[in-house]
Scaffold this active site. Structure first.
Site, PDB file in Angstrom:
ATOM      1  N   HIS A  44      41.410  51.956  39.050  1.00 44.84           N
ATOM      2  CA  HIS A  44      41.915  50.593  39.114  1.00 44.84           C
ATOM      3  C   HIS A  44      43.197  50.429  38.319  1.00 44.84           C
ATOM      4  CE1 HIS A  44      41.413  46.282  39.883  1.00 44.84           C
ATOM      5  NE2 HIS A  44      41.808  46.079  38.647  1.00 44.84           N
ATOM      6  N   TYR A  47      45.854  54.139  39.439  1.00 45.61           N
ATOM      7  CA  TYR A  47      46.233  54.446  40.826  1.00 45.61           C
ATOM      8  C   TYR A  47      46.352  55.966  41.036  1.00 45.61           C
ATOM      9  CZ  TYR A  47      47.357  49.474  41.225  1.00 45.61           C
ATOM     10  OH  TYR A  47      47.282  48.104  41.247  1.00 45.61           O
ATOM     11  N   SER A  89      42.662  42.189  44.496  1.00 43.92           N
ATOM     12  CA  SER A  89      41.267  42.246  44.935  1.00 43.92           C
ATOM     13  C   SER A  89      40.326  41.956  43.779  1.00 43.92           C
ATOM     14  CB  SER A  89      40.959  43.645  45.485  1.00 43.92           C
ATOM     15  OG  SER A  89      41.095  44.616  44.462  1.00 43.92           O
ATOM     16  N   HIS A  90      39.176  41.407  44.101  1.00 41.75           N
ATOM     17  CA  HIS A  90      38.072  41.295  43.154  1.00 41.75           C
ATOM     18  C   HIS A  90      36.788  41.595  43.919  1.00 41.75           C
ATOM     19  CE1 HIS A  90      37.189  39.431  39.002  1.00 41.75           C
ATOM     20  NE2 HIS A  90      38.013  40.457  38.867  1.00 41.75           N
ATOM     21  N   ASP A 265      49.597  39.045  31.174  1.00 44.60           N
ATOM     22  CA  ASP A 265      48.244  38.508  31.238  1.00 44.60           C
ATOM     23  C   ASP A 265      47.252  39.598  30.886  1.00 44.60           C
ATOM     24  OD1 ASP A 265      48.432  39.861  33.882  1.00 44.60           O
ATOM     25  OD2 ASP A 265      46.464  38.948  34.173  1.00 44.60           O
ATOM     26  N   SER A 310      37.247  39.372  29.062  1.00 47.63           N
ATOM     27  CA  SER A 310      37.123  37.918  29.013  1.00 47.63           C
ATOM     28  C   SER A 310      38.357  37.291  29.645  1.00 47.63           C
ATOM     29  CB  SER A 310      36.978  37.441  27.566  1.00 47.63           C
ATOM     30  OG  SER A 310      35.761  37.884  27.018  1.00 47.63           O
ATOM     31  N   GLY A 533      51.638  44.833  44.864  1.00 44.09           N
ATOM     32  CA  GLY A 533      50.338  44.722  45.512  1.00 44.09           C
ATOM     33  C   GLY A 533      49.238  45.313  44.666  1.00 44.09           C
TER      34      GLY A 533
END
Length: 736
Positions: A44, A47, A89-90, A265, A310, A533
């Site tokens: 994840h 890559y 994606s999730h 983030d 979190s 992406g």
């Protein structure tokens, strides 16, 4: 060696990878370091099976402002403004806990956009579930849609479009892809690279807890096993949209005041990924003292603090002289602004606890030196997927059209989008299902004259990619471009989310390789750069009846309109207008991979019709010009379900009927229900339509309260109210 004796295996690292880590550290990693390496070297975050393929995608374009490598890409939309956008994606978290998985997926993509300084203005989603007859799939759908609506509605960002498909191979591994768009003055875009030795690291947002430890980064890097989703539930993050709203406004105010050097983030891998990636991009080192991190639970260990996922947290680099001002803004928004470290010149990532070093790793080793694996693609020699169940027994033109129009994949999505606020922000010009693409004005304030806007579409068709990975991926790009053309928009940039099974398996590697090649070739032909992406691999399970998902490259595309008020509509506009098909010379609809073939339970085809990309680019340009000029009163691409369904959808969207004779186009059933890129149902003044020359075929006239369709394969009539009821109630009835 047992798992207890080899703890790295439980963290997803191979023996060879662990040995490489020890070589780079020149010692064995301690508990903190091993946890951090396991996440940064996960699929994840690193890559490691897709990076060489991603480098083949075109990333240059005349309107490109910010390309791959940042939190979101950005394109120039005129008047000194840029549109930042990305899709993420999730999937695995949503398969475990669909409400929170989908909700936090929305939260994460919002942060990606405001991390570059843009104010989010719209959300789209792309969802895949197992057959709608499955109780599990209905549960996942209902809770994922509720999670998306909860987060987007609460934070006040419009959810303006998307797609939902139901296919057996997604039964155990649903797909939840979320896309976000934001606007920003181009000169105010901010990047994430840490800079300035001695500058402080400020963490702000929600307190750090144990939720999400080993979450997205681990779940997205392994197959779901037979132990069931319950064992995975603690790894799913918990979202708070109201905390995110405060975080968003605080971040944008800090940027407006010019107080930040960089901003990032905290997503997958939490503090570990955000801080180390900032250090890597800036070619600096970073020290973080975990004892300074605001916690929800007082007894958290250093490794837990560093890998917690979190939600609703941001990390920024601040000059020492600006720290007090930054903390004052954080206090205003009640987001717990705290100095937790500083930038160094060591090129080392150091984790401290109360001044004591508990982890020390070279940034290059942690971020840049993860091994990259060469795929070993081999085309399968036997079918990978079973034939879908037969769910349509209808014969004849009339019943076949109704069966398709009310089917799970083609029926109205009103059940879903009625749970979303698609008007908040006052920018939405076309409601869902009124146009093939969502349309927004750049400035919501009323003004005289043209009102520049943007259009956006998200699309993908896993079943067609499973038939032919290269041509199916080409079609995904073409479908988005066609949707924009129907709105009158010119493509500016593309983002993608590559959802595939286990790339270590040769047939999955082949699907992935061919699909990326298809996206790359289509983007080059259309001159549309890829701005960024996401890759989501290992979407398969060992459950009974499990296996890999359909290969599903999801494409999101953004385009510009000189005047959003002139955006196209898919519904017929006026009685008396001529109806025509605008199509490429090579348009040859085929049953291969079609919705009708699925409903009839047919085995997947092994190839799809070819597309002349150059001709289709020219066709899209002609269509776009016709929409912008008003020559075309309506425009709708012929896609899932074929020409007959496109005609029915034009009637449904407008409440108007039409008398159509499609026999000049061909003689067999494939003409009506076959699928192939390169055709549009358009309407307008007959003389104006004839100006399109040989690309246009007149087939009918708008008017009345029925769709009358004649073709070589037969003739039938449906009242518009019958079509509306079938389309509107199809999905809701199936869910009930």
């Amino acid at each position: 060696m047992t798992a207890a004796a080899a703890p790295w295996r439980e963290l997803g690292l191979t023996d060879a990878e662990y040995e490489l880590i020890t070589q780079k550290l020149e010692r064995e990693p301690n508990r903190v370091e091993l946890a951090m390496f396991s996440l940064m070297w996960s699929e994840h975050c690193a890559y490691k099976h897709s990076k060489p393929l991603l480098r083949t995608l075109p990333v240059e374009g005349p309107k490109l402002v910010m390309g791959p490598g940042e939190n979101a890409g950005a394109v120039d939309v005129g008047n000194g403004m840029s549109c930042a956008f990305k899709v993420e994606s999730h999937n695995h978290p949503s398969a475990v806990e669909p409400f929170q998985g989908a909700a936090t997926g929305v939260g994460g993509i919002l942060r990606d956009v405001f991390a570059v300084g843009a104010r989010p203005i719209a959300i789209l989603d792309s969802l895949r579930f197992g057959e709608v007859s499955s109780p599990r799939s209905r549960y996942l759908l209902e809770h994922a849609v509720a999670g998306i609506g909860h987060y987007g509605n609460s934070i006040g960002v419009a959810t303006i479009g998307g797609e939902i498909y139901f296919e057996g191979p997604y039964e155990q591994n649903c797909l939840v892809n979320a896309m976000c768009l934001g606007l920003i003055e181009t000169e105010r875009l901010i990047r994430s690279a840490a800079a300035g030795v001695g500058n402080r690291l400020v963490l702000f947002g929600a307190r750090t807890g144990r939720d999400g430890i080993g979450g997205a980064s681990v779940l997205a890097s392994a197959e779901l096993g037979e132990a069931g989703s319950g064992a995975k539930r603690p790894t799913v993050q918990i979202g708070d949209p109201f905390a995110e709203k405060k975080l968003l406004e605080c971040s944008l105010e800090l940027l407006d005041l010019g107080l930040l050097v960089s901003l990032q983030d905290l997503g997958a891998a939490g503090l570990t990924s955000s801080s180390s990636e900032m250090a890597s991009k800036g070619e600096v080192g970073i020290d973080i003292d975990v004892s300074l991190v605001p916690l929800r639970e007082a007894d958290m260990e250093p490794f837990e603090i560093m890998v917690s996922e979190s939600q609703e947290r941001m990390l920024c680099v601040v000059e020492p002289a600006q720290v007090d001002a930054v903390l004052a803004v954080c206090a205003k928004w009640e987001v717990h602004g705290t100095v937790i470290g500083e930038v160094t010149d060591s090129r080392t990532m150091r984790v401290l606890e109360g001044g004591e070093v508990v982890g020390e790793m070279p940034v290059v080793a942690l971020v840049d030196d993860c091994p990259v694996y060469e795929l070993e693609p081999v085309a399968p020699t036997t079918p990978l997927y079973p034939a879908p169940p037969r769910t349509l027994e209808a014969v004849g033109l009339r019943d076949t059209l109704l069966g398709l129009l009310g089917s799970a994949n083609l029926a109205s999505r009103r059940w879903a989008f009625s749970q979303y606020d698609w008007l908040v922000g006052s920018r939405t010009v076309r409601r869902p299902e009124a146009c093939d693409a969502a349309v927004l004005v750049l400035d919501p304030e009323p003004v005289d004259g043209p009102r520049p806007g943007i259009a956006v579409s998200i699309d993908g068709n896993g079943r067609r990619v499973a038939c032919d990975p290269y041509r199916g991926a080409v079609e995904a790009v073409l479908e988005c471009a066609a949707n924009l053309a129907c709105a009158g928009a010119e493509p500016l940039g593309l983002t993608n989310c590559l959802n595939f099974g286990n790339p270590e398996k040769p047939h999955i590697a082949w699907q992935l390789t061919r699909s990326v090649a298809g996206i790359a070739d289509a983007c080059r032909a259309l001159d549309v750069p890829v701005v960024g992406g996401n890759v989501s691999l290992y979407n398969e399970s060992h459950h009974p009846g499990g296996g890999p998902i359909y290969p599903t490259p999801v494409v999101g595309m953004v385009g510009e309109l000189p005047d959003a008020r002139a955006a196209g509509r898919l519904g017929f506009a006026a009685d008396g207008d001529a109806v025509a098909v605008l199509r490429a010379s090579g348009w040859a609809p085929s049953p291969a991979g079609s919705e009708l073939s699925k409903l009839r339970g047919e085995t997947l085809a092994t190839s799809l019709p070819a597309a002349d990309l150059g001709e289709l680019r020219a066709l899209h340009a002609a269509l776009r010009t016709g929409v912008r000029s008003g020559t075309l009163h309506s425009a709708h691409d012929v896609a899932e379900g074929g020409l007959a369904i496109a005609l029915a959808e034009c009637c449904v969207a407008s409440g108007r009927g039409a008398a159509v004779d499609a026999s000049p186009l061909g003689e067999d059933e494939d003409l009506l229900f076959g699928e192939c890129p390169g055709a549009f149902v358009v309407s307008g003044d007959p003389e104006a339509l004839r100006a399109f020359g040989g690309a246009v075929q007149m087939i009918g006239t708008v008017g009345g309260d029925s769709l009358e369709l004649r073709a070589a394969a037969g003739a039938a009539t449906w009242t518009v109210s019958e079509l509306v009821d079938t389309h509107a109630s199809g999905l809701a009835d199936l869910l009930d």
